[in-house]
Design an enzyme around this catalytic site. Structure first.
Site, PDB file in Angstrom:
ATOM      1  N   CYS A 116      61.099  51.572  73.795  1.00  0.00           N
ATOM      2  CA  CYS A 116      59.689  51.975  73.892  1.00  0.00           C
ATOM      3  C   CYS A 116      58.800  50.887  74.483  1.00  0.00           C
ATOM      4  O   CYS A 116      57.609  51.125  74.729  1.00  0.00           O
ATOM      5  CB  CYS A 116      59.165  52.419  72.537  1.00  0.00           C
ATOM      6  SG  CYS A 116      59.995  53.906  71.966  1.00  0.00           S
ATOM      7  N   HIS A 256      51.554  52.252  72.346  1.00  0.00           N
ATOM      8  CA  HIS A 256      52.666  53.189  72.298  1.00  0.00           C
ATOM      9  C   HIS A 256      52.389  54.204  71.187  1.00  0.00           C
ATOM     10  O   HIS A 256      51.810  53.856  70.150  1.00  0.00           O
ATOM     11  CB  HIS A 256      53.960  52.431  72.017  1.00  0.00           C
ATOM     12  CG  HIS A 256      55.130  53.337  71.894  1.00  0.00           C
ATOM     13  ND1 HIS A 256      55.461  54.231  72.883  1.00  0.00           N
ATOM     14  CD2 HIS A 256      56.030  53.515  70.902  1.00  0.00           C
ATOM     15  CE1 HIS A 256      56.507  54.915  72.496  1.00  0.00           C
ATOM     16  NE2 HIS A 256      56.876  54.514  71.302  1.00  0.00           N
ATOM     17  N   ASN A 286      56.345  61.324  70.939  1.00  0.00           N
ATOM     18  CA  ASN A 286      56.717  59.987  71.407  1.00  0.00           C
ATOM     19  C   ASN A 286      57.464  60.139  72.739  1.00  0.00           C
ATOM     20  O   ASN A 286      58.586  60.630  72.771  1.00  0.00           O
ATOM     21  CB  ASN A 286      57.617  59.323  70.359  1.00  0.00           C
ATOM     22  CG  ASN A 286      58.071  57.930  70.760  1.00  0.00           C
ATOM     23  OD1 ASN A 286      57.883  57.494  71.890  1.00  0.00           O
ATOM     24  ND2 ASN A 286      58.680  57.230  69.815  1.00  0.00           N
TER      25      ASN A 286
HETATM   26  O1  UT7 Z   1      59.195  54.659  69.231  1.00  0.00           O
HETATM   27  C1  UT7 Z   1      59.960  53.642  68.692  1.00  0.00           C
HETATM   28  C2  UT7 Z   1      59.486  53.199  67.391  1.00  0.00           C
HETATM   29  N1  UT7 Z   1      59.561  54.263  66.427  1.00  0.00           N
HETATM   30  C3  UT7 Z   1      58.673  54.307  65.453  1.00  0.00           C
HETATM   31  O2  UT7 Z   1      57.759  53.518  65.451  1.00  0.00           O
HETATM   32  C4  UT7 Z   1      58.837  55.356  64.380  1.00  0.00           C
HETATM   33  C5  UT7 Z   1      58.498  54.783  63.048  1.00  0.00           C
HETATM   34  N2  UT7 Z   1      58.743  55.668  61.929  1.00  0.00           N
HETATM   35  C6  UT7 Z   1      58.044  56.789  61.672  1.00  0.00           C
HETATM   36  O3  UT7 Z   1      57.202  57.179  62.442  1.00  0.00           O
HETATM   37  C7  UT7 Z   1      58.257  57.480  60.347  1.00  0.00           C
HETATM   38  O4  UT7 Z   1      59.069  56.677  59.529  1.00  0.00           O
HETATM   39  C8  UT7 Z   1      58.886  58.891  60.469  1.00  0.00           C
HETATM   40  C9  UT7 Z   1      57.877  59.858  61.083  1.00  0.00           C
HETATM   41  C10 UT7 Z   1      60.135  58.832  61.314  1.00  0.00           C
HETATM   42  C11 UT7 Z   1      59.247  59.400  59.070  1.00  0.00           C
HETATM   43  O5  UT7 Z   1      58.102  59.403  58.235  1.00  0.00           O
HETATM   44  P1  UT7 Z   1      58.139  58.729  56.784  1.00  0.00           P
HETATM   45  O6  UT7 Z   1      56.815  58.942  56.206  1.00  0.00           O
HETATM   46  O7  UT7 Z   1      58.619  57.321  56.925  1.00  0.00           O
HETATM   47  O8  UT7 Z   1      59.177  59.633  56.052  1.00  0.00           O
HETATM   48  P2  UT7 Z   1      60.545  59.238  55.323  1.00  0.00           P
HETATM   49  O9  UT7 Z   1      61.618  59.022  56.314  1.00  0.00           O
HETATM   50  O10 UT7 Z   1      60.295  58.174  54.304  1.00  0.00           O
HETATM   51  O11 UT7 Z   1      60.828  60.544  54.540  1.00  0.00           O
HETATM   52  C12 UT7 Z   1      59.975  61.007  53.470  1.00  0.00           C
HETATM   53  C13 UT7 Z   1      60.475  62.351  52.993  1.00  0.00           C
HETATM   54  C14 UT7 Z   1      61.971  62.371  52.710  1.00  0.00           C
HETATM   55  O12 UT7 Z   1      62.198  63.233  51.620  1.00  0.00           O
HETATM   56  P3  UT7 Z   1      62.413  62.676  50.140  1.00  0.00           P
HETATM   57  O13 UT7 Z   1      63.610  61.757  50.229  1.00  0.00           O
HETATM   58  O14 UT7 Z   1      61.146  61.937  49.794  1.00  0.00           O
HETATM   59  O15 UT7 Z   1      62.653  63.897  49.333  1.00  0.00           O
HETATM   60  C15 UT7 Z   1      62.557  62.957  53.959  1.00  0.00           C
HETATM   61  O16 UT7 Z   1      63.797  63.592  53.731  1.00  0.00           O
HETATM   62  O17 UT7 Z   1      60.250  63.328  54.027  1.00  0.00           O
HETATM   63  C16 UT7 Z   1      61.487  63.966  54.341  1.00  0.00           C
HETATM   64  N3  UT7 Z   1      61.488  64.298  55.754  1.00  0.00           N
HETATM   65  C17 UT7 Z   1      60.998  65.429  56.235  1.00  0.00           C
HETATM   66  N4  UT7 Z   1      60.417  66.484  55.632  1.00  0.00           N
HETATM   67  C18 UT7 Z   1      59.995  67.492  56.406  1.00  0.00           C
HETATM   68  C19 UT7 Z   1      61.950  63.544  56.793  1.00  0.00           C
HETATM   69  N5  UT7 Z   1      61.750  64.196  57.942  1.00  0.00           N
HETATM   70  C20 UT7 Z   1      61.165  65.367  57.614  1.00  0.00           C
HETATM   71  C21 UT7 Z   1      60.705  66.456  58.403  1.00  0.00           C
HETATM   72  N6  UT7 Z   1      60.130  67.478  57.749  1.00  0.00           N
HETATM   73  N7  UT7 Z   1      60.810  66.496  59.739  1.00  0.00           N
END
Ligand code: UT7
Length: 329
Positions: A116, A256, A286
């Site tokens: 990125c 970004h 993204n």
């Molecule tokens: O471009 C290169 C750099 N990339 C980035 O900068 C991305 C950085 N990361 C992010 O943007 C975020 O971490 C994500 C958008 C990828 C994920 O968001 P988060 O708030 O960190 O969610 P998480 O992975 O901690 O997941 C929280 C909960 C989980 O459920 P439990 O374990 O709390 O029951 C996941 O299973 O949300 C769940 N979850 C979803 N639920 C509905 C993960 N993805 C989804 C989804 N829909 N698509």
């Protein structure tokens, strides 16, 4: 002798027609519009459809858009750089094909790959060629067909990424406009948290790598999120301090767009109000290397000569950085 700076003098863009909305994703994986919107800020993204269309297809279209808008003769282009994380092929550069197809047959070409941060680093690279005095027109294109490396059964990644391309032209400037300063950093320990493990020399493609889905993006979202927030803010701060800039005299923040919450956190760390922050994540998701030039293309008619813009990016590697630029037109 007057100092030569490298200024952006034109922008172009291309977005595929197909729109993948949150409602469509709800039917593909266990997710919902509310989760995607509140956790990422994304409403829809563009996906390139069609046989044998890769990142070069979008790069060519974005470049043609710039050429037409600027009335540029492609034979005058000295160098074409394609910043991408999804090159058409491993061994033949996407930039070579792109340059030939747009008629830039006097240019030399190369791809620049740094996840990125590819476009941000491409801006520094393009600027060095211009500042050398040897090259007068450098076209930098950011193009990524992220859909080519996304598993559309994995809700953790498929909701985030989209396809697109943007192009900018760098030319010499003797009035002090253009790229003024930059801070770039990397940390290779980060690669375990964000990668496409197979397909390169480290893990060549085999039947097993395909079956085990190793050719798709893997991301430990939480870890990447934490690094992205702290590192982008850190370099943005550093560049402000070094150039004696305050939140009052910055006109725009162009970062970004991986997650709306990361963009907002970076803006709030340097104290910028919402109206100075460029945003396109809700429409495109993204788009990796295409994000920064797409922001410029979408905000082009709001930009004024002399506007002070801070660019920042964070991505795989880990790689990150910030650029301070004075807009030239
Ligand atoms: O471009 C290169 C750099 N990339 C980035 O900068 C991305 C950085 N990361 C992010 O943007 C975020 O971490 C994500 C958008 C990828 C994920 O968001 P988060 O708030 O960190 O969610 P998480 O992975 O901690 O997941 C929280 C909960 C989980 O459920 P439990 O374990 O709390 O029951 C996941 O299973 O949300 C769940 N979850 C979803 N639920 C509905 C993960 N993805 C989804 C989804 N829909 N698509």
């Amino acid at each position: 002798m007057t100092k030569i700076t490298a200024a952006i003098t034109a922008v172009g863009k291309y977005l595929p027609e197909f729109i993948l909305s949150n409602a469509m994703l709800e039917k593909m994986v266990d997710t919902n519009d509310e989760w995607i919107t509140t956790r990422t800020g994304i409403k829809e993204r563009r996906i390139l459809k069609g046989e044998n269309l890769g990142s070069s297809f979008m790069a060519i279209e974005a470049a043609k858009n710039l050429i037409e808008k600027k009335g540029l003769n492609p034979l005058e282009i000295d160098l074409v750089i394609v910043s991408t994380a999804t090159p058409d092929m491993q061994a033949a550069s996407t930039a070579a094909y792109t340059a030939t197809k747009i008629g830039a047959t006097n240019a030399f070409t190369f791809d620049l790959i740094s996840a990125c941060s590819s476009f941000l680093y491409g801006m520094s690279t393009a600027a060095r060629y211009i500042e050398s005095g040897r090259y007068k027109k450098v076209m930098l294109i950011g193009s990524d067909m992220n859909s080519s490396m996304i598993d559309y059964t994995d809700r953790a990644t498929c909701i985030i990424f989209g396809d697109g391309a943007g192009a900018v032209l760098f030319e010499p400037n003797e009035e002090g406009y253009g790229l003024i300063d930059e801070v770039h950093q990397t940390d290779g320990n980060g690669r375990e948290f964000l990668q496409v493990p197979a397909g390169g020399s480290w893990m060549p493609a085999t039947k097993e790598t395909v079956e085990q889905k190793k050719h798709f993006v893997y991301q430990d979202g939480k870890t990447v999120f934490k690094y992205a927030v702290s590192k982008m803010a850190e370099v943005a701060d550093k560049i402000l301090e070094r150039n004696e800039l305050s939140k009052e005299n910055i006109d725009w923040l162009a970062t970004h767009q991986a997650n709306r919450r990361i963009v907002d956190a970076t803006a709030s760390r340097i104290g910028l109000p919402e109206e100075k922050v460029m945003i396109n994540i809700e429409k495109y998701g993204n788009t990796t290397s295409a994000t920064l030039p797409l922001l410029l293309a979408d905000y082009e008619n709001q930009l004024k000569k002399g506007d002070k813009i801070i660019f920042a990016a964070f991505g795989g590697g880990f790689s990150w950085g910030a650029i301070y630029m004075k807009w030239a037109y």
